[in-house]
Motif scaffolding. Structure first.
Motif, PDB file in Angstrom:
ATOM      1  N   ARG A  38       0.798  -1.012   0.132  1.00 38.02           N
ATOM      2  CA  ARG A  38       0.118   0.112  -0.048  1.00 38.02           C
ATOM      3  C   ARG A  38       0.816   1.256   0.032  1.00 38.02           C
ATOM      4  NH1 ARG A  38      -1.688  -2.398   5.257  1.00 38.02           N
ATOM      5  NH2 ARG A  38      -0.167  -1.504   6.850  1.00 38.02           N
ATOM      6  N   SER A  39       0.353   2.379  -0.450  1.00 37.85           N
ATOM      7  CA  SER A  39       1.114   3.315  -0.780  1.00 37.85           C
ATOM      8  C   SER A  39       1.577   4.261   0.588  1.00 37.85           C
ATOM      9  CB  SER A  39       0.425   4.312  -1.605  1.00 37.85           C
ATOM     10  OG  SER A  39      -0.660   4.889  -1.133  1.00 37.85           O
ATOM     11  N   ILE A  40       0.808   4.302   1.536  1.00 38.44           N
ATOM     12  CA  ILE A  40       1.045   5.037   2.836  1.00 38.44           C
ATOM     13  C   ILE A  40       1.485   3.887   3.865  1.00 38.44           C
ATOM     14  CG2 ILE A  40       0.055   6.127   4.470  1.00 38.44           C
ATOM     15  CD1 ILE A  40       0.025   7.660   1.917  1.00 38.44           C
ATOM     16  N   GLN A  41       2.668   4.039   4.442  1.00 36.32           N
ATOM     17  CA  GLN A  41       3.334   3.042   5.402  1.00 36.32           C
ATOM     18  C   GLN A  41       3.544   3.811   6.513  1.00 36.32           C
ATOM     19  OE1 GLN A  41       3.892  -0.103   4.897  1.00 36.32           O
ATOM     20  NE2 GLN A  41       3.250  -0.373   2.826  1.00 36.32           N
ATOM     21  N   VAL A  42       3.789   3.090   7.603  1.00 34.39           N
ATOM     22  CA  VAL A  42       4.412   3.801   8.896  1.00 34.39           C
ATOM     23  C   VAL A  42       5.837   3.152   9.248  1.00 34.39           C
ATOM     24  CG1 VAL A  42       4.030   4.027  11.372  1.00 34.39           C
ATOM     25  CG2 VAL A  42       1.841   3.961   9.526  1.00 34.39           C
ATOM     26  N   LEU A  43       6.762   4.014   9.391  1.00 39.73           N
ATOM     27  CA  LEU A  43       8.092   3.654   9.771  1.00 39.73           C
ATOM     28  C   LEU A  43       8.303   3.890  11.185  1.00 39.73           C
ATOM     29  CD1 LEU A  43      10.177   5.846   7.052  1.00 39.73           C
ATOM     30  CD2 LEU A  43       9.388   3.384   6.802  1.00 39.73           C
ATOM     31  N   THR A  44       8.648   2.905  11.842  1.00 41.34           N
ATOM     32  CA  THR A  44       8.822   2.794  13.340  1.00 41.34           C
ATOM     33  C   THR A  44      10.084   2.607  13.757  1.00 41.34           C
ATOM     34  OG1 THR A  44       8.388   0.431  13.362  1.00 41.34           O
ATOM     35  CG2 THR A  44       6.379   1.842  13.514  1.00 41.34           C
ATOM     36  N   MET A  73     -13.076   8.080   2.964  1.00 40.76           N
ATOM     37  CA  MET A  73     -12.262   7.721   4.336  1.00 40.76           C
ATOM     38  C   MET A  73     -12.194   6.365   4.535  1.00 40.76           C
ATOM     39  SD  MET A  73     -13.856   9.185   7.787  1.00 40.76           S
ATOM     40  CE  MET A  73     -15.483   8.657   7.848  1.00 40.76           C
ATOM     41  N   GLY A  74     -11.009   5.874   4.853  1.00 38.19           N
ATOM     42  CA  GLY A  74     -10.604   4.482   4.998  1.00 38.19           C
ATOM     43  C   GLY A  74     -10.602   3.570   4.140  1.00 38.19           C
ATOM     44  N   ARG A  75     -11.015   4.338   2.702  1.00 38.68           N
ATOM     45  CA  ARG A  75     -10.836   3.312   1.429  1.00 38.68           C
ATOM     46  C   ARG A  75      -9.841   2.596   1.230  1.00 38.68           C
ATOM     47  NH1 ARG A  75     -13.640   3.868  -3.367  1.00 38.68           N
ATOM     48  NH2 ARG A  75     -13.378   1.973  -4.572  1.00 38.68           N
ATOM     49  N   GLY A  76      -8.635   3.060   1.503  1.00 36.53           N
ATOM     50  CA  GLY A  76      -7.362   2.118   1.539  1.00 36.53           C
ATOM     51  C   GLY A  76      -7.250   0.924   2.198  1.00 36.53           C
ATOM     52  N   LEU A  77      -7.564   1.259   3.264  1.00 34.00           N
ATOM     53  CA  LEU A  77      -7.605   0.021   4.395  1.00 34.00           C
ATOM     54  C   LEU A  77      -8.768  -0.845   4.015  1.00 34.00           C
ATOM     55  CD1 LEU A  77      -7.358   1.974   7.662  1.00 34.00           C
ATOM     56  CD2 LEU A  77      -5.746   0.587   6.704  1.00 34.00           C
ATOM     57  N   TYR A  78      -9.981  -0.330   3.488  1.00 37.57           N
ATOM     58  CA  TYR A  78     -11.032  -1.252   3.257  1.00 37.57           C
ATOM     59  C   TYR A  78     -10.515  -2.137   1.752  1.00 37.57           C
ATOM     60  CZ  TYR A  78     -15.634  -2.900   1.809  1.00 37.57           C
ATOM     61  OH  TYR A  78     -16.815  -3.940   1.534  1.00 37.57           O
ATOM     62  N   TYR A 107      -9.850  -5.491   8.375  1.00 35.89           N
ATOM     63  CA  TYR A 107     -10.717  -4.036   8.558  1.00 35.89           C
ATOM     64  C   TYR A 107     -11.973  -4.228   7.679  1.00 35.89           C
ATOM     65  CZ  TYR A 107     -11.534   0.957   7.415  1.00 35.89           C
ATOM     66  OH  TYR A 107     -12.223   2.090   7.698  1.00 35.89           O
ATOM     67  N   ARG A 108     -11.987  -4.695   6.541  1.00 36.19           N
ATOM     68  CA  ARG A 108     -12.990  -4.799   5.487  1.00 36.19           C
ATOM     69  C   ARG A 108     -13.875  -5.987   6.338  1.00 36.19           C
ATOM     70  NH1 ARG A 108     -10.244  -6.036   1.484  1.00 36.19           N
ATOM     71  NH2 ARG A 108     -10.202  -8.226   1.653  1.00 36.19           N
ATOM     72  N   LYS A 109     -13.592  -6.890   7.003  1.00 36.87           N
ATOM     73  CA  LYS A 109     -14.516  -7.767   7.371  1.00 36.87           C
ATOM     74  C   LYS A 109     -15.468  -7.018   8.628  1.00 36.87           C
ATOM     75  CE  LYS A 109     -13.124 -10.526  10.787  1.00 36.87           C
ATOM     76  NZ  LYS A 109     -12.492 -11.710  11.426  1.00 36.87           N
ATOM     77  N   HIS A 110     -14.781  -6.308   9.465  1.00 37.19           N
ATOM     78  CA  HIS A 110     -15.565  -5.517  10.468  1.00 37.19           C
ATOM     79  C   HIS A 110     -16.309  -4.537  10.079  1.00 37.19           C
ATOM     80  CE1 HIS A 110     -13.761  -8.071  13.667  1.00 37.19           C
ATOM     81  NE2 HIS A 110     -12.597  -7.993  13.148  1.00 37.19           N
ATOM     82  N   PHE A 111     -15.748  -3.784   8.960  1.00 35.86           N
ATOM     83  CA  PHE A 111     -16.439  -2.677   8.289  1.00 35.86           C
ATOM     84  C   PHE A 111     -17.912  -3.198   7.653  1.00 35.86           C
ATOM     85  CE2 PHE A 111     -17.651   0.534   5.026  1.00 35.86           C
ATOM     86  CZ  PHE A 111     -17.115   1.598   5.620  1.00 35.86           C
ATOM     87  N   ASP A 112     -17.820  -4.327   6.885  1.00 35.88           N
ATOM     88  CA  ASP A 112     -18.861  -5.045   6.253  1.00 35.88           C
ATOM     89  C   ASP A 112     -19.794  -5.309   7.477  1.00 35.88           C
ATOM     90  OD1 ASP A 112     -17.971  -4.321   3.942  1.00 35.88           O
ATOM     91  OD2 ASP A 112     -17.239  -6.390   3.629  1.00 35.88           O
ATOM     92  N   ALA A 113     -19.304  -6.024   8.572  1.00 40.06           N
ATOM     93  CA  ALA A 113     -20.449  -6.444   9.508  1.00 40.06           C
ATOM     94  C   ALA A 113     -21.064  -5.099  10.225  1.00 40.06           C
ATOM     95  CB  ALA A 113     -19.495  -7.080  10.691  1.00 40.06           C
ATOM     96  N   CYS A 114     -20.492  -4.036  10.336  1.00 37.07           N
ATOM     97  CA  CYS A 114     -21.021  -2.957  10.808  1.00 37.07           C
ATOM     98  C   CYS A 114     -22.186  -2.394   9.842  1.00 37.07           C
ATOM     99  CB  CYS A 114     -20.231  -1.770  11.053  1.00 37.07           C
ATOM    100  SG  CYS A 114     -19.243  -1.959  12.588  1.00 37.07           S
ATOM    101  N   VAL A 130     -15.911   3.429  10.457  1.00 38.83           N
ATOM    102  CA  VAL A 130     -14.495   3.460  10.005  1.00 38.83           C
ATOM    103  C   VAL A 130     -13.653   3.188  11.400  1.00 38.83           C
ATOM    104  CG1 VAL A 130     -12.580   5.172   9.409  1.00 38.83           C
ATOM    105  CG2 VAL A 130     -14.791   4.627   8.140  1.00 38.83           C
ATOM    106  N   GLU A 131     -13.978   4.086  12.591  1.00 37.41           N
ATOM    107  CA  GLU A 131     -13.220   3.844  13.871  1.00 37.41           C
ATOM    108  C   GLU A 131     -13.194   2.420  14.242  1.00 37.41           C
ATOM    109  OE1 GLU A 131     -15.515   6.701  15.973  1.00 37.41           O
ATOM    110  OE2 GLU A 131     -14.125   8.535  15.424  1.00 37.41           O
ATOM    111  N   TYR A 132     -14.525   1.778  14.301  1.00 39.85           N
ATOM    112  CA  TYR A 132     -14.557   0.537  14.899  1.00 39.85           C
ATOM    113  C   TYR A 132     -13.820  -0.657  14.110  1.00 39.85           C
ATOM    114  CZ  TYR A 132     -16.341  -4.137  16.201  1.00 39.85           C
ATOM    115  OH  TYR A 132     -16.743  -5.503  16.882  1.00 39.85           O
ATOM    116  N   ALA A 133     -13.706  -0.441  12.745  1.00 34.35           N
ATOM    117  CA  ALA A 133     -12.825  -1.623  11.931  1.00 34.35           C
ATOM    118  C   ALA A 133     -11.438  -1.153  11.936  1.00 34.35           C
ATOM    119  CB  ALA A 133     -13.406  -1.271  10.540  1.00 34.35           C
ATOM    120  N   LEU A 134     -11.198   0.129  12.130  1.00 35.21           N
ATOM    121  CA  LEU A 134      -9.635   0.497  12.450  1.00 35.21           C
ATOM    122  C   LEU A 134      -9.067  -0.233  13.773  1.00 35.21           C
ATOM    123  CD1 LEU A 134      -7.197   1.899  11.621  1.00 35.21           C
ATOM    124  CD2 LEU A 134      -7.774   3.942  12.607  1.00 35.21           C
TER     125      LEU A 134
END
Length: 659
Positions: free
Chosen positions: A484-490, A580-585, A591-598, A644-648
């Motif tokens: 994915r295009s957005i990444q987190v460097l830790t 909002m949250g489309r990339g994660l979905y 994320y997609r599983k819990h989003f769809d459940a909501c 979005v918040e719940y799935a995240l």
């Protein structure tokens, strides 16, 4: 510094301890992948600096001042002798050691041999470079095969009276554990929580390469799944030497392998380690592979030679032939040999005779000058028990970059070296592509590495470049969510200062346009141990400059708490936007599983499918109109934000292991 694959692949690697045994029983697969490198060399604090020095043909010989020698305890009447050579090949900062990082007390750290200290650090760097975080269980069946030289540091301490009671039984035991060669391998196994065999190897100058051969044999017999193999040689104090024409020392300190001006060798420092793993396992786990160890052999000269310390062409030839057979390669396919070559006319001549005899065993090697020779000793001197290990690291880097580096100080072949116009060999001079334009070299590229110890233990290894296109092994597909295009460097560290230093180093690394920031983010998250002081930045994998700037500007808080609690905050209306949250979905299954459940639960209440309101693929003008329509429906906005918040939150709970 990257790692492909998935976390599940790493967990599976730990769980299936018998995987390697099953493959070797079924297929006889015995090739070994080199997946991690670490080192400290004269003039180079790490492998990257070492490679730059090699490319430049740099000689890291250091000239000492009389003041330095006096500080080290060398009497003036010694260093003022006309035959005293005020020069040596020295590793920097061997007196610096972060004992607190390792949980080592002050007294133990003071007594501990610097060879042990630096090797611990180098082993840590090597296993991090492989992408497997120390002390996390992902490499529990990892062995350690190590060697080190004589403990001159201990002798120096005793002579200086630093140990107040050297004969006290308690003090003697602590000194032995902190200094004796026997403990260097188990020290690393303890420090990194490794549970494979931990064995010290000693065969004089060939110890480092023998350690690699023994590690490979251990993996082939399923004694371990991975191995750290290395050697540590630090002369203490390294203050030059008194030249004696009856010994092997160089008159001016420079080492000139194969050259007409060669007049002996200089003994120097070197600490190195490689991480090894069965090739097929590495391919399945998507490890970054530097090169492949195809086979190795270890022999001894026996008594048929001039004396105990003398080399023997027949014994060296036997080791090389045995390595060819173990690797199942024809000598004609080998286009480079990293030689032991100490720049002594007798030793180098014997080595070339042994090589010539070994290559003559095959009728396909009648072509002239198809195989280059070189020796790292022109760059860093003779590294004693770490010499073969250092030569192997050099060769691995050459294969990885597909370049041949200069043989430092070589300009004209010595008349005593038996290389003629019809010989398979030539001594390589400048920095060149391994395969120059228009030249045909059999693929894949292969090289040999030799190391010969005083007393006659000869080791030779065959290396091959890693080329996925040339293998029958199947690479596992990397799922799109890791691209994915957005990444987190830790990052994390045990102190604020260390974290600050790491941020600057990562900034240099991230700013390089060739750096794969997706792979970097993956390894930083899953291939590093976690410490109390932490930092994280979000970056776009195509914007190296912004990632570099963000890392340089990162402000570290004055306070940090070990193992802080995690709180999930759900903000209210006002933060919404279309997609909002489309990339994660699109990329994260959880994320997609819990989003769809909501969505399914909320649709009867809200009266619409939230996805149809929130996700939109039109142009910018259409998107603005869609946004106005979306914002005018409070019940849709509020439920969309919550979804979005719940799935995240569910995704974070899974990824971070939040309880």
């Amino acid at each position: 510094q990257h790692l492909g694959g998935s976390p599940a692949g790493k967990e599976q690697d730990v769980a299936e301890n018998s995987r390697g045994a099953q493959r070797r029983n079924n297929k006889g697969e015995s090739k070994i992948a080199v997946i991690g490198l670490g080192g400290r060399f004269p003039g180079a604090m790490d492998v990257g600096e070492f490679w730059e020095n090699l490319k430049a043909g740099h000689d890291s010989l250091r000239r000492f001042t009389p003041a330095e020698l006096e500080t080290s305890g060398v009497p003036a009447n010694v260093y003022n002798h006309p035959d005293y050579v005020l020069a040596g090949q020295v590793c920097d900062d061997v007196d610096k050691f972060d004992a607190a990082f390792w949980g080592i007390g002050k007294l133990e750290a003071e007594i501990m041999d610097p060879q042990h200290r630096v090797f611990m650090e180098v082993a840590w760097h090597a296993i991090e470079d492989s992408g497997y975080p120390p002390r996390t269980g992902t490499q529990s069946r990892c062995g350690v095969f190590a060697a080190c030289g004589i403990d001159g540091y201990l002798v120096h301490h005793l002579n200086g009276g630093a140990l107040k009671h050297p004969m006290d039984p308690g003090s003697l035991f602590l000194t032995e554990v902190a200094s004796e060669k026997d403990y260097i391998a188990t020290r690393v196994a303890y420090a990194l929580d490794l549970k494979g065999p931990s064995i010290v190897i000693q065969s004089a100058c060939s110890s480092g390469l023998v350690a690699i051969a023994q590690a490979a044999q251990s993996m082939a017999s399923n004694a371990c799944d991975m191995a750290i193999a290395g050697a540590s040689s630090l002369t203490f104090p390294n203050t030059g030497f008194l030249f004696d024409e009856n010994l092997v020392y160089s008159r001016d300190g420079h080492v000139r392998p194969f050259d007409r001006g060669a007049n002996g060798t200089t003994f120097g420092d070197s600490v190195g380690a490689v991480v090894l793993k069965m090739l097929e396992d590495s391919v399945e786990d998507n490890d970054r592979i530097y090169a492949v160890l195809c086979g190795s052999a270890v022999t001894n000269d026996g008594a048929v030679k001039a004396g105990y310390t003398a080399p023997a062409a027949a014994g060296q030839s036997a080791a090389i032939v045995a390595a060819h057979q173990a690797a199942q390669v024809d000598p004609r396919d080998i286009s480079y040999v990293e030689c032991h070559a100490t720049a002594t006319n007798i030793g180098d001549a014997i080595e070339v005779r042994g090589l010539t005899d070994a290559f003559s065993k095959s009728t396909s090697t009648r072509d002239p000058q198809f195989c280059a020779l070189g020796s790292v000793k022109g760059n860093i001197g003779h590294a004693n028990c770490a010499a073969g290990l250092t030569g192997l690291v050099k060769t691995v880097l050459c294969l990885h970059h597909r370049q041949l580096v200069p043989t430092a100080h070589f300009s004209q072949l010595s008349d005593k070296i038996p290389i003629r116009s019809n010989s398979p060999f030539y001594v390589h001079k400048g920095l060149t592509s391994w395969v120059p334009d228009g030249q045909q070299v059999r693929a894949p590229l292969r090289a040999g590495v030799s190391s010969f110890g005083i007393g006659g233990t000869n080791a030779h290894a065959i290396l091959q470049e890693w080329s996925p296109e040339d293998t029958t092994l199947k690479l596992r597909e990397t799922t799109s969510r890791f691209r994915r295009s957005i990444q987190v460097l830790t990052l994390s560290a045990k102190s604020v200062q260390s974290l600050s230093d790491q941020l600057l180093r990562l900034a240099d690394f991230a700013g390089n346009p060739v750096t794969d920031l997706a792979d970097t983010a993956y390894t930083l998250q899953l291939g590093r141990e976690e410490f109390a002081h932490r930092a994280a930045i979000v970056c776009n994998i195509d914007d190296h400059k912004s990632a570099e700037d963000a890392l340089r500007k990162y402000t570290i808080g004055s306070k940090s708490k070990a193992n802080p609690g995690v709180v999930l905050c759900f903000p209210g209306q006002g933060s919404q936007y279309i997609n909002m949250g489309r990339g994660l979905y699109d990329t994260e299954e959880t994320y997609r599983k819990h989003f769809d459940a909501c969505v399914e639960l909320l649709e009867p209440i809200v009266g619409v499918d939230i996805r149809a309101e929130l996700f939109f693929d039109g142009d910018e003008i259409q998107k603005q109109a869609k946004s106005l329509s979306f914002s005018s429906k409070p019940e849709v906005v509020q439920t969309s934000i919550f979804t979005v918040e719940y799935a995240l939150a569910k995704l974070l709970i899974e990824k971070l292991g939040i309880q």
